[in-house]
Enzyme design. Structure first.
Site, short mmCIF file in Angstrom:
data_model
loop_
_atom_site.label_atom_id
_atom_site.label_comp_id
_atom_site.label_asym_id
_atom_site.label_seq_id
_atom_site.Cartn_x
_atom_site.Cartn_y
_atom_site.Cartn_z
N CYS A 18 6.06 -57.27 36.56
CA CYS A 18 5.90 -57.50 35.47
C CYS A 18 6.61 -58.75 35.00
CB CYS A 18 5.99 -56.50 34.17
SG CYS A 18 5.57 -56.83 32.56
N CYS B 142 12.95 -51.01 31.67
CA CYS B 142 11.91 -50.78 32.53
C CYS B 142 12.12 -51.24 34.04
CB CYS B 142 10.75 -51.70 31.96
SG CYS B 142 9.07 -51.14 32.70
N CYS C 34 -4.28 -41.65 30.44
CA CYS C 34 -3.79 -42.74 29.72
C CYS C 34 -3.45 -43.56 31.01
CB CYS C 34 -2.62 -42.30 28.96
SG CYS C 34 -1.66 -43.83 28.32
N CYS D 195 -7.02 -43.72 27.00
CA CYS D 195 -6.04 -44.56 26.23
C CYS D 195 -5.52 -45.42 27.32
CB CYS D 195 -4.97 -43.40 26.02
SG CYS D 195 -3.40 -44.53 25.42
N CYS E 219 -1.76 -45.59 19.33
CA CYS E 219 -0.52 -44.67 19.69
C CYS E 219 0.67 -45.46 19.70
CB CYS E 219 -0.95 -44.25 21.11
SG CYS E 219 0.38 -43.60 21.94
N ARG F 210 4.54 -37.14 19.92
CA ARG F 210 4.53 -36.71 21.44
C ARG F 210 5.99 -36.82 21.86
NH1 ARG F 210 0.33 -36.85 25.06
NH2 ARG F 210 -0.87 -37.99 23.45
N1 SAM Z 1 3.27 -53.24 29.89
C1 SAM Z 1 2.87 -52.37 28.60
C2 SAM Z 1 3.81 -52.60 27.41
O1 SAM Z 1 4.90 -52.79 27.73
O2 SAM Z 1 3.51 -52.46 26.51
C3 SAM Z 1 2.53 -51.16 29.00
C4 SAM Z 1 3.34 -50.19 29.96
S1 SAM Z 1 5.17 -49.73 29.31
C5 SAM Z 1 5.82 -49.16 30.70
C6 SAM Z 1 4.78 -48.54 28.13
C7 SAM Z 1 5.92 -47.78 27.34
O3 SAM Z 1 6.70 -47.08 28.20
C8 SAM Z 1 6.89 -48.93 27.02
O4 SAM Z 1 6.65 -49.66 25.74
C9 SAM Z 1 8.13 -48.04 26.76
O5 SAM Z 1 7.94 -47.53 25.33
C10 SAM Z 1 8.07 -46.94 27.69
N2 SAM Z 1 8.98 -46.77 28.83
C11 SAM Z 1 9.00 -47.87 30.00
N3 SAM Z 1 10.14 -47.53 30.84
C12 SAM Z 1 10.72 -46.65 30.00
C13 SAM Z 1 11.90 -45.78 30.29
N4 SAM Z 1 12.67 -46.21 31.52
N5 SAM Z 1 12.15 -44.68 29.43
C14 SAM Z 1 11.43 -44.35 28.39
N6 SAM Z 1 10.47 -44.95 28.07
C15 SAM Z 1 10.14 -46.17 28.91
C1 DTB Z 2 4.79 -43.91 26.22
O1 DTB Z 2 5.19 -43.96 25.01
N1 DTB Z 2 5.53 -43.32 27.15
C2 DTB Z 2 4.68 -43.52 28.33
C3 DTB Z 2 3.45 -44.19 27.71
N2 DTB Z 2 3.78 -44.43 26.62
C4 DTB Z 2 2.79 -45.23 28.58
C5 DTB Z 2 5.53 -44.25 29.43
C6 DTB Z 2 6.65 -43.53 29.89
C7 DTB Z 2 7.28 -44.40 31.07
C8 DTB Z 2 8.51 -43.67 31.64
C9 DTB Z 2 9.09 -44.66 32.65
C10 DTB Z 2 8.15 -44.96 34.08
O2 DTB Z 2 7.47 -43.68 34.48
O3 DTB Z 2 8.14 -45.82 34.41
FE1 SF4 Z 3 6.53 -54.97 31.57
FE2 SF4 Z 3 7.89 -52.76 31.68
FE3 SF4 Z 3 8.09 -54.45 29.48
FE4 SF4 Z 3 5.77 -53.08 30.01
S1 SF4 Z 3 7.50 -52.13 29.43
S2 SF4 Z 3 5.90 -55.28 29.44
S3 SF4 Z 3 5.65 -53.05 32.22
S4 SF4 Z 3 8.56 -54.85 31.62
#
Ligand code: SAM
Ligand code: DTB
Ligand code: SF4
Length: 332
Positions: free
Chosen positions: A55, A62, A99, A130, A190, A262
């Site tokens: 990404c 992330c 989702c 979702c 959401c 959630r």
């Molecule tokens: N790329 C898209 C975005 O950022 O909206 C969708 C996927 S992203 C992985 C979805 C959500 O997962 C993020 O907005 C964040 O709130 C959550 N998330 C990602 N990594 C996480 C982590 N290590 N711990 C907790 N929540 C996480």
């Molecule tokens: C949200 O609030 N939590 C989920 C879903 N929406 C997409 C994602 C959590 C991601 C946790 C880290 C991972 O598995 O990469």
């Molecule tokens: Fe990319 Fe992860 Fe950020 Fe979503 S949360 S925009 S997957 S770096």
């Protein structure tokens, strides 16, 4: 008990709620929860990463950012067949919503076409759909609504004040604009955030204020506990006091009485007792299944045992209930 739905909270008011004695706060949250929901039913969604890693964004938490070296294996956009197979398995295990998440800053129109086929195929299984694909234009949100998408997940993640400490490749305002496009298109929203990223209590209050003061409350509010991933900038962040997590869930419940709150990422590292407190504080949905997107979720057997211990049950899908009621009438 009458619960108010307000959209004019100040950060001070919300911080005062977070500051309340724990027992008073939980009692209030439980009152609000019971006024709007069956307190023993939990809505269950299952997640699938449909496009993994590489990404372009730099979100400090992330595993999927190309800017962090986390050793994650990248995967291109999955086929519709693979997605249907995973959705079927999730439905068989009791999930009512599926989702699908993609590691994109935003989807291209070409990618969106395949994702739309996925939405239609999952919908045909009788599940709610979702997506979480990053930023959307108004036209893309419209297109998704026409395809029958039920929910779009797009988290605010943290307070506007703390946002720049976690992400530099987009702004808090960008997030609000996508949420407005989703809402205007008529898709259920959401949106929530992540706790335990080194933010202050005031930041948590400020993030909740942004969510609660949206023109309409998100139907679903995920509260994630940071999953610490080695190689990300937030790896090693000081752990949040678990009771502070519970407090934040309780305040989300009080501010957004009709929303599903959630209990999201981070359950794997939580004790059963901590999760029980979160349900008492008004959390009424979870992600169920062995994986979140790229990290492990709480084990399914453990979740079933926990539900049994707490007398909780899975909320059923309204469509299935209607079908079952229809069949009962037909055979009566
Ligand atoms: N790329 C898209 C975005 O950022 O909206 C969708 C996927 S992203 C992985 C979805 C959500 O997962 C993020 O907005 C964040 O709130 C959550 N998330 C990602 N990594 C996480 C982590 N290590 N711990 C907790 N929540 C996480
Ligand atoms: C949200 O609030 N939590 C989920 C879903 N929406 C997409 C994602 C959590 C991601 C946790 C880290 C991972 O598995 O990469
Ligand atoms: Fe990319 Fe992860 Fe950020 Fe979503 S949360 S925009 S997957 S770096």
């Amino acid at each position: 008990m009458q619960t108010e739905t307000r959209h004019d909270w100040s950060v001070d008011e919300i911080e005062a709620l977070l500051d309340r004695p724990f027992n008073d706060l939980l009692f209030r949250a439980q009152q609000v929860h019971r006024a709007g929901f069956d307190p023993n039913r939990i809505q269950v969604s299952t997640l699938l990463s449909i496009k993994t890693g590489a990404c372009s964004e730099d979100c400090g938490y992330c595993s999927q950012s190309a800017k962090h070296d986390t050793g994650l294996e990248k995967e291109k956009l999955l086929s519709v067949d693979d997605v249907v197979q995973a959705a079927n398995a999730a439905r068989d295990k009791g999930a009512t919503r599926f989702c699908m998440g993609a590691a994109w800053r935003n989807p291209t129109d070409t990618n969106l076409e395949r994702v739309i086929e996925m939405v239609q195929a999952v919908h045909e299984l009788g599940m709610e759909t979702c997506l979480t694909l990053g930023m959307l234009t108004e036209a893309q949100a419209e297109r998704l609504r026409e395809a029958g998408l039920d929910y779009y997940n797009h988290n605010l993640d943290t307070s506007p004040e703390y946002y720049g400490k976690v992400i530099s490749t987009r702004t808090f305002q960008d997030r609000l604009e996508t949420l407005a496009a989703v809402r205007d298109a008529g898709i259920s929203v959401c949106s929530g955030g992540i706790l335990g990223m080194g933010e202050s209590r005031r930041d948590r209050a400020s993030m909740l204020r942004e969510l609660a003061n949206l023109p309409r409350h998100p139907e679903s509010v995920p509260i994630n506990l940071l999953v610490q991933v080695e190689g990300t900038p937030l790896y090693g962040a000081e752990a949040l006091d678990p009771l502070e997590f519970v407090r934040t869930v309780a305040v989300a419940r009080i501010l957004m009485p009709a929303s599903y709150v959630r209990l999201s990422a981070g359950r794997e590292a939580m004790s059963d007792e901590l999760q029980a407190l979160c349900f008492l504080a008004g959390a009424n949905s979870i992600f169920y299944g062995e994986r979140l997107l790229t990290s492990d979720n709480a084990d399914e057997d453990r979740d079933r045992a926990l539900f049994e211990r707490l007398g909780l049950s899975f909320e059923e899908n309204a469509e299935w209930q209607a079908t079952a009621a229809c069949k009962r009438r037909a055979s009566a």
